[in-house]
Design an enzyme around this catalytic site. Sequence first.
Site, PDB file in Angstrom:
ATOM      1  N   GLU A   1      30.169 -11.806 -14.889  1.00 27.60           N
ATOM      2  CA  GLU A   1      29.848 -10.598 -15.652  1.00 27.60           C
ATOM      3  C   GLU A   1      28.495 -10.697 -16.352  1.00 27.60           C
ATOM      4  O   GLU A   1      28.192  -9.904 -17.247  1.00 27.60           O
ATOM      5  CB  GLU A   1      30.952 -10.321 -16.679  1.00 27.60           C
ATOM      6  CG  GLU A   1      32.276  -9.970 -16.019  1.00 27.60           C
ATOM      7  CD  GLU A   1      33.342  -9.561 -17.015  1.00 27.60           C
ATOM      8  OE1 GLU A   1      34.038  -8.580 -16.753  1.00 27.60           O
ATOM      9  OE2 GLU A   1      33.477 -10.235 -18.056  1.00 27.60           O
TER      10      GLU A   1
ATOM     11  N   HIS B   1      30.766  -9.850 -24.971  1.00 24.47           N
ATOM     12  CA  HIS B   1      31.756  -9.020 -24.285  1.00 24.47           C
ATOM     13  C   HIS B   1      33.115  -9.682 -24.466  1.00 24.47           C
ATOM     14  O   HIS B   1      33.272 -10.880 -24.190  1.00 24.47           O
ATOM     15  CB  HIS B   1      31.419  -8.896 -22.801  1.00 24.47           C
ATOM     16  CG  HIS B   1      32.544  -8.370 -21.964  1.00 24.47           C
ATOM     17  ND1 HIS B   1      33.224  -7.205 -22.273  1.00 24.47           N
ATOM     18  CD2 HIS B   1      33.129  -8.847 -20.825  1.00 24.47           C
ATOM     19  CE1 HIS B   1      34.152  -6.985 -21.365  1.00 24.47           C
ATOM     20  NE2 HIS B   1      34.124  -7.974 -20.485  1.00 24.47           N
TER      21      HIS B   1
ATOM     22  N   HIS C   1      37.690  -9.153 -24.368  1.00 25.74           N
ATOM     23  CA  HIS C   1      38.877  -8.392 -23.995  1.00 25.74           C
ATOM     24  C   HIS C   1      39.834  -8.364 -25.190  1.00 25.74           C
ATOM     25  O   HIS C   1      41.047  -8.518 -25.028  1.00 25.74           O
ATOM     26  CB  HIS C   1      39.572  -9.023 -22.790  1.00 25.74           C
ATOM     27  CG  HIS C   1      38.726  -9.110 -21.568  1.00 25.74           C
ATOM     28  ND1 HIS C   1      39.154  -9.734 -20.420  1.00 25.74           N
ATOM     29  CD2 HIS C   1      37.483  -8.648 -21.296  1.00 25.74           C
ATOM     30  CE1 HIS C   1      38.207  -9.672 -19.487  1.00 25.74           C
ATOM     31  NE2 HIS C   1      37.178  -9.023 -20.008  1.00 25.74           N
TER      32      HIS C   1
ATOM     33  N   TYR D   1      31.444   1.059 -42.415  1.00 19.51           N
ATOM     34  CA  TYR D   1      31.023  -0.207 -41.801  1.00 19.51           C
ATOM     35  C   TYR D   1      30.950  -0.086 -40.285  1.00 19.51           C
ATOM     36  O   TYR D   1      30.063  -0.657 -39.645  1.00 19.51           O
ATOM     37  CB  TYR D   1      31.980  -1.322 -42.228  1.00 19.51           C
ATOM     38  CG  TYR D   1      32.137  -1.343 -43.731  1.00 19.51           C
ATOM     39  CD1 TYR D   1      31.116  -1.828 -44.543  1.00 19.51           C
ATOM     40  CD2 TYR D   1      33.275  -0.809 -44.326  1.00 19.51           C
ATOM     41  CE1 TYR D   1      31.234  -1.799 -45.922  1.00 19.51           C
ATOM     42  CE2 TYR D   1      33.400  -0.768 -45.709  1.00 19.51           C
ATOM     43  CZ  TYR D   1      32.373  -1.267 -46.501  1.00 19.51           C
ATOM     44  OH  TYR D   1      32.488  -1.214 -47.862  1.00 19.51           O
TER      45      TYR D   1
END
Length: 219
Positions: free
Chosen positions: A80, A99, A101, A126
Amino acid sequence: MSHISTTTTENRLREEIAEIGRAFRLLGMAPGTSGNISAKLDDGWLMTPTNASLGALDPAAISKLDWDGNLLDGEPPTKESFLHRAFYDQRPDTGGIIHLHATHSAAVSCLNGLDERSCLPPITPYFVMRVGRLPLIPYYRPGDPALGDAIREHAKSHGAVLLANHGPVVAGKTLEAARNAIEELEETAKLYLLLRQHDVRTLGEAEIDELRQAFGAHW
């Protein structure tokens, strides 16, 4: 910059990537071998290796790539890595990209009916300040290079995107900034899921404009 200072910077970033990975694992934001982290160098960029657990990264094994994607040092990079490259290409001031999950943001990415312009509403100041609008990227299979092109369409004007049925990708001027932003994103996703059945008060345009003026929020 001298060779010594370049090496020192690279070693520091390798250690920082490993430390951030351990923190995400302890927070439950990086299950299994999911997620990847990168950081920019003067002579290329660092990228977490393929099939690596973010909770058990060896700093010396972290991949080092040149800007043509050639492996210079360490183990082969995650498949990725092109997600990260898309942001680096479009946002020259980016210093680090993450990145994940993570559970709550991945859950939001699986919902129908999301606002494609921003998957999460302005629930807290925020989120507006650290993340800004979070556009939805349509579903692509993992590793599909077309996903990189889809991200490029948004990366110039957005520092974060949400990949449908997948999870978030967040860029920051520094690796620490990217870390803070993706943790804020995950917390906002959690709040959003908790509040979905309630009448939620979101920030109004005047309040958001005040955040733009005071903190440079991108919303």
